[in-house]
Scaffold this motif. Structure first.
Motif, mmCIF file in Angstrom:
data_model
loop_
_atom_site.group_PDB
_atom_site.id
_atom_site.type_symbol
_atom_site.label_atom_id
_atom_site.label_comp_id
_atom_site.label_asym_id
_atom_site.label_seq_id
_atom_site.Cartn_x
_atom_site.Cartn_y
_atom_site.Cartn_z
ATOM 1 N N PHE B 101 0.868 -1.097 -0.137
ATOM 2 C CA PHE B 101 0.187 0.029 -0.031
ATOM 3 C C PHE B 101 1.023 1.361 0.086
ATOM 4 O O PHE B 101 1.950 1.017 0.643
ATOM 5 C CB PHE B 101 -0.827 0.068 1.256
ATOM 6 N N LEU B 103 0.719 5.354 0.569
ATOM 7 C CA LEU B 103 0.123 6.481 1.056
ATOM 8 C C LEU B 103 0.977 7.765 0.396
ATOM 9 O O LEU B 103 1.771 8.296 1.446
ATOM 10 C CB LEU B 103 -0.184 6.642 2.491
ATOM 11 N N GLU B 104 0.690 8.124 -0.652
ATOM 12 C CA GLU B 104 1.551 9.175 -1.235
ATOM 13 C C GLU B 104 1.779 10.414 -0.476
ATOM 14 O O GLU B 104 2.853 11.083 -0.290
ATOM 15 C CB GLU B 104 0.957 9.501 -2.671
ATOM 16 N N ARG B 139 -2.467 2.161 -4.265
ATOM 17 C CA ARG B 139 -2.308 3.682 -3.983
ATOM 18 C C ARG B 139 -3.471 4.022 -2.999
ATOM 19 O O ARG B 139 -4.527 3.934 -3.516
ATOM 20 C CB ARG B 139 -1.989 4.624 -5.264
ATOM 21 N N VAL B 140 -3.225 4.476 -1.900
ATOM 22 C CA VAL B 140 -4.361 4.766 -1.014
ATOM 23 C C VAL B 140 -4.239 6.086 -0.648
ATOM 24 O O VAL B 140 -3.220 6.925 -0.608
ATOM 25 C CB VAL B 140 -4.323 3.852 0.209
ATOM 26 N N ARG B 141 -5.338 6.764 -0.083
ATOM 27 C CA ARG B 141 -5.255 8.101 0.468
ATOM 28 C C ARG B 141 -6.391 8.190 1.714
ATOM 29 O O ARG B 141 -6.981 7.315 1.935
ATOM 30 C CB ARG B 141 -6.073 9.131 -0.667
ATOM 31 N N ARG B 142 -6.083 8.993 2.549
ATOM 32 C CA ARG B 142 -6.865 9.420 3.727
ATOM 33 C C ARG B 142 -8.334 9.742 3.566
ATOM 34 O O ARG B 142 -8.400 10.339 2.646
ATOM 35 C CB ARG B 142 -6.190 10.247 4.707
ATOM 36 N N ASN B 143 -9.376 9.043 4.105
ATOM 37 C CA ASN B 143 -10.596 9.189 3.892
ATOM 38 C C ASN B 143 -10.965 10.829 4.196
ATOM 39 O O ASN B 143 -10.558 11.083 5.364
ATOM 40 C CB ASN B 143 -11.533 8.555 4.867
#
Lengths: 143, 143
Positions: B101, B103-104, B139-143
């Motif tokens: 995963f 988190l850019e 690629r993930v992002r914070r909600n």
DNA sequence: ATAGCTGCAAATGCTTTGCAAGGCC
DNA sequence: GGCCTTGCAAAGCATTTGCAGCTAT
């Protein structure tokens, strides 16, 4: 070493229309770059390769403008950035769902259609995070 | 901001043995860096983060040496380089088969065990090329 | 002793930015 | 005309390298 077998670039009118659609002012440089980029649906360029190409075509565009333009096109959704090499950024004219083969030695990217590859079993991301995109890079080498 | 809950670093003896095994001379700097890196099986560092960490521990190692050491460790198979960000290189102490995963926004990498994800339908590479490795980056992002 | 390492600082390579001049609407 | 864009050159970053001095064996 120039690409001999590429379709002729799209017309200035097409490029202009495309830029207006994306909300970008059709300047000479942008029209020129768009003409080269969007002649077909499968191009992978770096700022430098595109600059060389446009320069080789006898058009004067500064490298800084090429960088700026690539980013503007990316923000406008006309391009997608592909991260496969720590040394340089690639931009892909195919903005749809797809993956890549990457030949590191030669800096060559090859598209893999989106339906071809299936990624199963992606676990739920940690709490508070949501999936943005799943990138698959198939690193290959010459035999 | 320091990592509070990390196991104590491995002993100098362990680090030394590990380096010798890899064919690397156990210098003070390498032993120190190995001690920090291999305290558990799941660390992701950049040259800068590792340099900060080792410096913060009161040990003097130059940034150039950290870079050199990370590359030597990678060549020796003790580390694996992970390319997910155009801006910087990450090194992973987990050299086995697994994915990430990413988190850019925060530059955070999280391991996904190798058996978890299944990639199906990878097409045969173009003639003359063979698959080296298949990298999956979620690629993930914070909600 | 000696081949291999380290550290500093300079160099490199890609990318971004400041700002004056020029171009599009 | 006014705002956006371009181009140049300078700046910025992460990373690499040259080389003198140091260290492990």
């Amino acid at each position: 070493m120039a690409k001999a077998s590429r379709e002729p670039k799209i017309s200035a009118e097409e490029a202009t229309a495309r830029l207006r659609h994306a909300g970008l002012r059709p300047t000479r440089q942008r029209v020129e770059l768009a003409g080269l980029l969007f002649q077909d649906g499968d191009r992978h360029v770096t700022a430098e390769s595109l600059h060389d190409e446009v320069s080789g075509a006898g058009v004067k565009v500064s490298l800084a403008t090429v960088y700026n333009t690539l980013h503007q096109f990316t923000e406008a959704g006309l391009l997608r950035q592909v991260i496969v090499d720590a040394a340089r950024s690639y931009f892909d004219t195919n903005t749809g769902d797809h993956q890549h083969f990457f030949l590191e030695k030669e800096g060559l990217l090859i598209d893999i259609p989106g339906e071809t590859i299936a990624v199963a079993g992606v676990p739920a991301p940690p709490p508070g995070l949501s999936v943005d995109r799943v990138d698959v890079v198939v690193r290959v080498r010459r035999n």
